[in-house]
Design a protein around this motif. Structure first.
Motif, mmCIF file in Angstrom:
data_model
loop_
_atom_site.group_PDB
_atom_site.id
_atom_site.type_symbol
_atom_site.label_atom_id
_atom_site.label_comp_id
_atom_site.label_asym_id
_atom_site.label_seq_id
_atom_site.Cartn_x
_atom_site.Cartn_y
_atom_site.Cartn_z
ATOM 1 N N LYS B 44 0.831 -1.189 0.000
ATOM 2 C CA LYS B 44 0.000 0.000 0.000
ATOM 3 C C LYS B 44 0.878 1.257 0.000
ATOM 4 O O LYS B 44 0.665 2.178 -0.770
ATOM 5 N N ARG B 48 1.568 3.635 -3.242
ATOM 6 C CA ARG B 48 1.172 5.041 -3.275
ATOM 7 C C ARG B 48 2.338 5.921 -3.736
ATOM 8 O O ARG B 48 2.168 6.798 -4.576
ATOM 9 N N TYR B 99 -5.779 2.617 -13.269
ATOM 10 C CA TYR B 99 -5.260 2.473 -11.912
ATOM 11 C C TYR B 99 -6.238 3.072 -10.906
ATOM 12 O O TYR B 99 -6.477 2.514 -9.833
ATOM 13 N N ALA B 100 -6.824 4.213 -11.282
ATOM 14 C CA ALA B 100 -7.772 4.852 -10.378
ATOM 15 C C ALA B 100 -8.973 3.939 -10.116
ATOM 16 O O ALA B 100 -9.555 3.961 -9.036
ATOM 17 N N ARG B 103 -6.740 0.078 -8.749
ATOM 18 C CA ARG B 103 -5.705 0.193 -7.716
ATOM 19 C C ARG B 103 -4.846 -1.063 -7.578
ATOM 20 O O ARG B 103 -4.754 -1.654 -6.507
#
Lengths: 555, 419
Positions: B44, B48, B99-100, B103
């Motif tokens: 995660k 990011r 990706y949005a 994810r």
């Protein structure tokens, strides 16, 4: 041959032969399906398609052939494979001046080129088999769509809210669990949550059907209608009168008729502009990189004496436009495109004078156009009668004068001259307006003695009228064009509807406190699961979206 | 400093940001197995970081695009350099959108190198601003090229996800015939990608060394009166000529490893602009790519597919299949609009016919038919997962052929796009 199937469902609904899932309650009808635990085949909601008839006659057989998606895919694959073949060598229509293609392909591309030509691949896209493939795709589009859209419409139009347990639990997104408290309240709460997500919710006791974006199911069919229209428009173009494709050459200042029409086009001036060195990057400096090709054009329509060569046509101006690449002249269906140009100057007319060499007197000037000159010119005391007018003067193998073309590249005039100091009946005089021709063909020697008595000559460039350039325009008319665009529009609309929205449905029923939830979408299961998980969370049940996946998550 | 120079700096910044982002995505995925950490938290956090860096790269790339547009006064999509950089940018836009939605940092591990390769490939071509020729001077240059490229970018993301699916599901220890076939073709796909990298390396290595050779090539031209004439054209090589242009004489040539003369001549049937030079480049790419591939095999001592396979362990293959399908479903309408409908409108305005069976048009149609076959296959049982991932991979090969291959070996109206 199996016995006629019993197509009556236990809920009492009579289904058509070939139905997979009862149209009413959704229970699987075929024994084999009933025993399996795999997720259900939900295509077209399991309704029978027209092609699933019991005793097909030959029309049905043709229908069945074209109604198959598998056949449609084969047709698509065959079409793109043959389209590929057509790009191996350039097609015939890319050569303007070749007449013997067999020879051309062999000389340029060797033995393979000849085979390519012999197989007809050098005109793949005009060949009967390629057009045949397109027609078959068109047929398949019509039949596939009709075969499915009508039953699907019926199925979606009258949906039962309470579905069979097997139907719900054999969807690809499924949840099963106990509900504590009032089940009807829970069902309402769950429905309210879904409403916020844009679902239309229908309830029947504790059973619930939530549905959204049904319109997206019609996307593929609208797309197919657009494609059919598009294909029809293209086929229509091969009918006579539907399209025109001509090329015309117009020198600066000329007006030319567009063959087969009453339209005339004038080229007032053709301009070519190049980039200046300071506008170019270093590597391109010194090269002639074109910046603009422009024809100042005027379009006329002839109203009188249009095709009478003896009379001057009466022209009415319709439109003026500066034609450049990417900005054609448009008038109704007619379009004029900048296609090419020629920068060789063309002599139009001269205004020569006649010099009496013995006295030194000059007479004139008089007007002498290269084409359609007056047959008789009276200049001072002289009378000139035109005997011959050559456009591109030359001497043939027998020593006789001929004209090589109809363009004034090397014009020559033969006059019969009468006047002071000349023979009573007049004497012949040959005149070359261009200095180069005068020297090449030795005008003075040809005129013999007369050359010392008089001379026809032009005084300065003011008395010369010529066109600096000629423009080549492509004339197009395409009556099927608007149908092409309408077809493309519907095709695109259907694609957008079908791709960017998905038809989602959620069914629940609660039997003695046990919740059974199933949901279906035609695309994007990820979004489907997150919708269900979100609504469940609003109603107090937290689940990981991925855990709703019932396997077989494939279509 | 003018805007065009500034845009070049932004471009370099974008390139390095993409490279770093790729590194971070790799850390996010491979780093899960480092000791003393919680794999979920690790992915995660680094996911990011990677996404922020790749988005910064995209921002720099957008800056490049718009400053170059402002500085040159024309949209930078008019030659091969500008188009390929735009395609790279479009892939990043498509990746960011996908990706949005999903994810999945692993997707970055495949989409980013694809972008990096395409951007590096773009840099091979001459970078100066070339003023527009009349044929390109149209609003449709902006509309047609950008939408077509964006559609193709989604196909590129579908390709990345499809390839991931294949690497994820194919068992590299399985010795059965079917598995061996899959292994071979995956390896072949990776090898092809490495050849592209080989091409870039070869071009930059010889450019750095300043290698040059020059040829005079004779063209026989038949004008529209049917008169034959010959035109002599100078062809410059920056790679040592294994193949010299068809029907040409050597003007000058630096020697390379004792090679004083070109080894072979390009065949006559290659019609494209500068076909001989392009063929020579392809041969060099294969040589450089094969050397690179051999080196990688020596380092890892197993097929590259088997090297990447373990990294994809924790990823649900169904998700990858879904992402690949979704990317095609999103890209297909955009592609239809840009590469066919807008193209037809422009062709109608510029040439007076909306369709002329020009090779580039035909290949755009082939691409479209291929993806429509793909979408119809998805409706049938048994065509999801493995098979449709292969289709996504093949589809992108067709896209690349349409964009680059057509200019390379087939001459046509779009030949001005090639260098």
């Amino acid at each position: 041959m199996p016995l006629v199937e019993n197509t009556k469902c236990e809920c009492g609904h009579q289904n058509a032969v070939g139905t997979v899932l009862c149209e009413h309650c959704g229970k699987p009808l075929q024994a084999q399906e009933l025993q399996s635990n795999e997720p259900l085949e939900m295509r077209y909601d399991g309704v029978a398609r027209r092609s699933q008839k019991v005793n097909p006659n030959w029309i049905d057989r043709v229908w069945n052939f074209f109604s198959s998606v598998k056949i449609a895919i084969y047709l698509i694959i065959l079409t793109f494979l043959s389209a590929m073949l057509g790009t191996v060598y350039p097609q015939e229509n890319s050569f303007v001046n070749v007449t013997d293609f067999a020879k051309y392909y062999e000389e340029n591309y060797g033995a393979l080129g000849l085979i390519y030509y012999r197989l007809g691949l050098s005109h793949t896209y005009e060949s009967w088999w390629f057009i045949g493939l397109l027609v078959m795709i068109g047929t398949s589009l019509v039949i596939c769509s009709l075969d499915r859209v009508l039953p699907l419409y019926r199925a979606l139009n009258k949906q039962q809210i309470r579905k069979h347990l097997q139907f719900i639990l054999r969807q690809k997104t499924v949840y099963k669990g106990m509900i504590s408290g009032d089940t009807e309240d829970w069902s309402k709460q769950f429905g309210d949550a879904l409403k916020k997500k844009g679902y239309r919710v229908h309830r029947d006791g504790t059973a619930l059907l939530a549905e959204k974006n049904r319109f997206s199911r019609w996307g593929p069919y609208i797309n197919h209608i657009g494609l059919i229209l598009f294909l029809l428009a293209i086929l229509a173009r091969s009918l006579p009168g539907f399209q025109m494709d001509e090329y015309i050459t117009i020198a600066d200042g000329d007006t030319v008729q567009i063959e087969g029409t009453n339209y005339f086009v004038k080229n007032e001036k053709f301009t070519i502009e190049f980039y200046k060195d300071e506008e170019l990057p270093d590597k391109l400096k010194g090269t002639a990189r074109a910046k603009l090709f422009e024809t100042k054009a005027v379009l006329y329509e002839c109203t009188l004496n249009c095709n009478d060569p003896l009379k001057e046509p009466v022209l009415e101006e319709l439109k003026t436009h500066d034609i450049i690449v990417n900005a054609p002249l448009k008038y109704k269906d007619l379009k004029l495109f900048q296609y090419d140009f020629n920068l060789t100057p063309r002599l139009n007319a001269v205004h020569p004078v006649i010099i009496n060499k013995e006295t030194g007197e000059t007479f004139g000037p008089f007007d002498l156009p290269m084409k359609d000159s007056a047959l008789k010119h009276e200049v001072g005391p002289y009378t000139l009668e035109l005997i011959e007018n050559y456009m591109e003067f030359s001497i043939d193998a027998n020593g006789d004068p001929v004209s090589l073309s109809r363009d004034p590249n090397a014009p020559a005039f033969v006059f019969h001259v009468r006047g002071p100091g000349l023979a009573e009946n007049g004497e012949p005089y040959i005149y070359f307006p261009m200095q180069k021709d005068k020297e090449i063909f030795q005008q003075d020697r040809l005129n013999g003695k007369l050359a010392s008595k008089l001379e026809i000559s032009v005084n300065g460039m003011d008395n010369v009228n010529f066109s600096e350039a000629s423009t080549y325009l492509n004339v197009r008319m395409d009556k099927a064009l608007k149908y092409v665009w309408i077809g493309a529009f519907f095709s695109m609309l259907g694609l957008l509807m079908g791709s960017y929205w998905q038809h989602r449905r959620i069914w629940i029923r609660i039997d003695e406190g046990e919740l059974s939830l199933g949901s279906h979408t035609n695309k994007n299961w990820y979004g489907m699961r997150s919708d269900v998980a979100w609504a469940l969370a609003k109603a107090g049940i937290t689940v990981d979206p991925k855990s709703l996946d019932n396997g077989g998550n494939k279509a | 400093m003018n805007l065009v120079d500034f845009s070049s700096d932004a471009f370099i910044a974008a390139f390095f940001l993409y490279c770093f982002a790729f590194g971070f995505y790799v850390i996010a995925i491979f780093g899960k197995k480092f000791s003393n950490r919680d794999p979920i938290k690790h992915q995660k956090r680094w996911g990011r970081v990677a996404f922020i860096v790749s988005s910064a790269g995209l921002a720099a790339h957008l800056t490049f695009f718009f400053t170059r547009w402002a500085g040159s006064g024309q949209i930078p999509t008019s030659n091969m350099y500008e188009f390929m950089t735009f395609l790279g940018m479009a892939i990043m836009i498509a990746f960011t959108i996908i990706y949005a939605i999903y994810r999945k940092p692993a997707l970055g591990m495949f989409a980013l190198p694809l972008t990096v390769i395409i951007v590096a490939y773009a840099s091979v071509f001459p970078q100066e601003v070339q003023p527009l020729i009349p044929a390109l001077n149209s609003i449709w240059l902006k509309v047609h090229v950008t939408t077509a490229a964006l559609g193709e970018a989604f196909f590129a993301v579908a390709f990345a996800a499809g390839l991931m699916y294949l690497l994820r599901v194919v068992d590299f220890n399985d010795k059965s015939k079917a598995a061996r076939r899959s292994q071979f073709w995956i390896e072949f796909t990776l090898y092809t990608i490495i050849i592209l990298i080989g091409f870039i390396i070869a071009v930059f290595a010889f450019r750095g060394a300043g290698y040059e050779a020059q040829f005079n090539q004779e063209h026989i031209i038949i004008d529209n009166k049917g008169v034959e004439s010959t035109k002599v054209e100078t062809v410059d090589y920056t790679l040592p000529p294994i193949f010299m242009p068809y029907n040409s004489q050597t003007v000058s040539m630096d020697s390379f490893l004792g090679m004083q003369e070109p080894l072979l001549e390009a065949p006559s049937w290659m019609n494209g602009v500068n076909a001989g030079r392009k063929l020579n480049t392809v041969v060099w790419s294969i040589i450089a790519g094969t050397l690179l591939y051999g080196l990688l095999r020596l380092v890892f001592r197993k097929p590259l597919g088997a090297v990447i396979h373990p990294a994809l362990d924790g990823i649900d293959p169904d998700d990858l299949d879904e992402i690949s399908y979704r990317a095609v479903a999103i890209g297909f309408p955009i592609f239809t609009l840009g590469a066919l409908i807008f193209a037809m409108i422009w062709a109608e305005i510029a040439w007076g016919r909306f369709w002329g069976w020009d090779p580039k048009e035909v290949w755009a149609l082939i691409t479209w038919l291929f993806y429509s076959a793909y979408l119809h296959f998805r409706l049938s049982r048994g065509w999801q997962g493995l098979r449709s991932s292969w289709l996504a991979v093949i589809g992108f090969v067709i896209v690349l052929f349409t964009l680059v291959g057509v200019n390379l070996i087939i001459a046509g109206l779009h030949s001005y796009a090639g260098v």
